[in-house]
Scaffold this motif. Structure first.
Motif, short mmCIF file in Angstrom:
data_model
loop_
_atom_site.label_atom_id
_atom_site.label_comp_id
_atom_site.label_asym_id
_atom_site.label_seq_id
_atom_site.Cartn_x
_atom_site.Cartn_y
_atom_site.Cartn_z
N CYS A 194 0.83 -1.21 0.00
CA CYS A 194 0.00 0.00 0.00
C CYS A 194 0.86 1.26 0.00
O CYS A 194 0.56 2.23 -0.70
CB CYS A 194 -0.92 0.00 1.22
N MET A 195 1.95 1.25 0.78
CA MET A 195 2.81 2.42 0.87
C MET A 195 3.50 2.69 -0.47
O MET A 195 3.67 3.85 -0.87
CB MET A 195 3.85 2.22 1.97
N TYR A 224 -2.09 12.94 -2.24
CA TYR A 224 -2.02 12.40 -0.87
C TYR A 224 -3.42 12.21 -0.31
O TYR A 224 -3.78 11.13 0.18
CB TYR A 224 -1.22 13.38 -0.02
N VAL A 225 -4.23 13.27 -0.42
CA VAL A 225 -5.59 13.20 0.12
C VAL A 225 -6.47 12.28 -0.73
O VAL A 225 -7.32 11.56 -0.20
CB VAL A 225 -6.21 14.60 0.22
N ALA A 226 -6.26 12.30 -2.04
CA ALA A 226 -7.04 11.44 -2.92
C ALA A 226 -6.83 9.97 -2.58
O ALA A 226 -7.78 9.18 -2.59
CB ALA A 226 -6.67 11.71 -4.38
N HIS A 253 -8.76 4.95 -0.80
CA HIS A 253 -8.30 3.72 -0.14
C HIS A 253 -8.20 3.95 1.37
O HIS A 253 -7.10 3.92 1.93
CB HIS A 253 -6.95 3.30 -0.70
N PRO A 254 -9.30 4.23 2.03
CA PRO A 254 -9.24 4.62 3.45
C PRO A 254 -8.59 3.59 4.37
O PRO A 254 -7.82 3.96 5.27
CB PRO A 254 -10.71 4.85 3.82
N LEU A 276 -11.57 11.59 5.64
CA LEU A 276 -11.90 10.24 6.08
C LEU A 276 -13.02 10.22 7.11
O LEU A 276 -13.86 9.32 7.11
CB LEU A 276 -10.66 9.56 6.68
N LEU A 277 -13.03 11.22 7.98
CA LEU A 277 -14.05 11.30 9.03
C LEU A 277 -15.35 11.92 8.55
O LEU A 277 -16.32 12.00 9.31
CB LEU A 277 -13.50 12.08 10.23
N GLY A 278 -15.36 12.39 7.32
CA GLY A 278 -16.57 12.97 6.76
C GLY A 278 -16.80 14.42 7.12
O GLY A 278 -17.87 14.96 6.85
#
Length: 213
Positions: A70-71, A98-100, A105-106, A174-176
């Motif tokens: 993943c990294m 980075y954010v995408a 892929h959370p 990620l937390l919405g």
């Protein structure tokens, strides 16, 4: 290509280790890494329950191998985003990538920052990839400083601040609490607020791009 086809193809080509990792990635799309078990990964790959232990030793070994996979994907996505025509544009692209990755892929994003996998105070198998990621950011910042697009006498501190900000944006997504669509504008506002950043340069060259779905 579906994930199940990827697993089957790797297995039938004789690469059982790759098939197990593909099965683990498949499971990671719908559940956190802490829920993965060797037995479940073996079942998803369609192999014996002993197969994962043979290739990874134990559950921790599987998670480390999965985190490395993943990294590598995470860092590569940022490197590909740093292909613009100027340092400031590249910084914007890397931050958005980075954010995408976190948004798309959370569970993978959470895994690579898991303290048990990537301890901040001990050596980690992910260290070479982490250094590669830091070198990318450091290099882009130094290029922007050299071009006069940013101004700072503490480039390492600036890199840490930008990394922390972008990681914070990823966590909010990620937390919405933040829409993925708001990220490019937020990053643009951040970079052009730093002394030396030329807002007009980015806008004139059409560099405010939303890479998120």
């Amino acid at each position: 290509m579906s994930s199940s086809v990827s697993v089957a193809r790797a297995y039938h080509h004789g690469d059982l280790r790759a098939a197990l990792l593909a099965a683990a990635r498949d499971l990671l799309r719908t559940q956190p890494a802490r829920s993965l078990s060797l037995r479940e990964v073996a079942r998803r790959a369609g192999v014996s329950h002993a197969a994962p232990a043979h290739h990874f030793g134990d559950r921790q070994g599987l998670l480390v191998a999965l985190a490395l996979d993943c990294m590598t994907e995470f860092v590569s996505a940022q490197e590909q985003a740093a292909a613009g025509s100027g340092p400031l544009e590249n910084l914007l692209g890397v931050g958005a990538a980075y954010v995408a990755y976190a948004a798309q892929h959370p569970q993978a994003f959470t895994l690579i920052f898991e303290p048990e996998i990537c301890p901040p105070d001990r050596p980690s198998p992910l260290a070479p990839l982490i250094e590669r990621n830091h070198a990318l950011l450091d290099g882009l910042i130094r290029e922007a400083l050299h071009a006069g697009q940013l101004r700072s006498d503490q480039p390492q501190a600036l890199a840490a601040a930008l990394w922390g900000t972008v990681h914070g944006l990823a966590q909010l997504v990620l937390l919405g609490h933040l829409s993925p669509g708001a990220v490019p504008s937020a990053l643009h506002a951040l970079l052009t607020a730093v002394p030396g950043a030329a807002d007009g340069d980015l806008r004139q060259q059409g560099r405010v791009v939303d890479p998120l779905p």
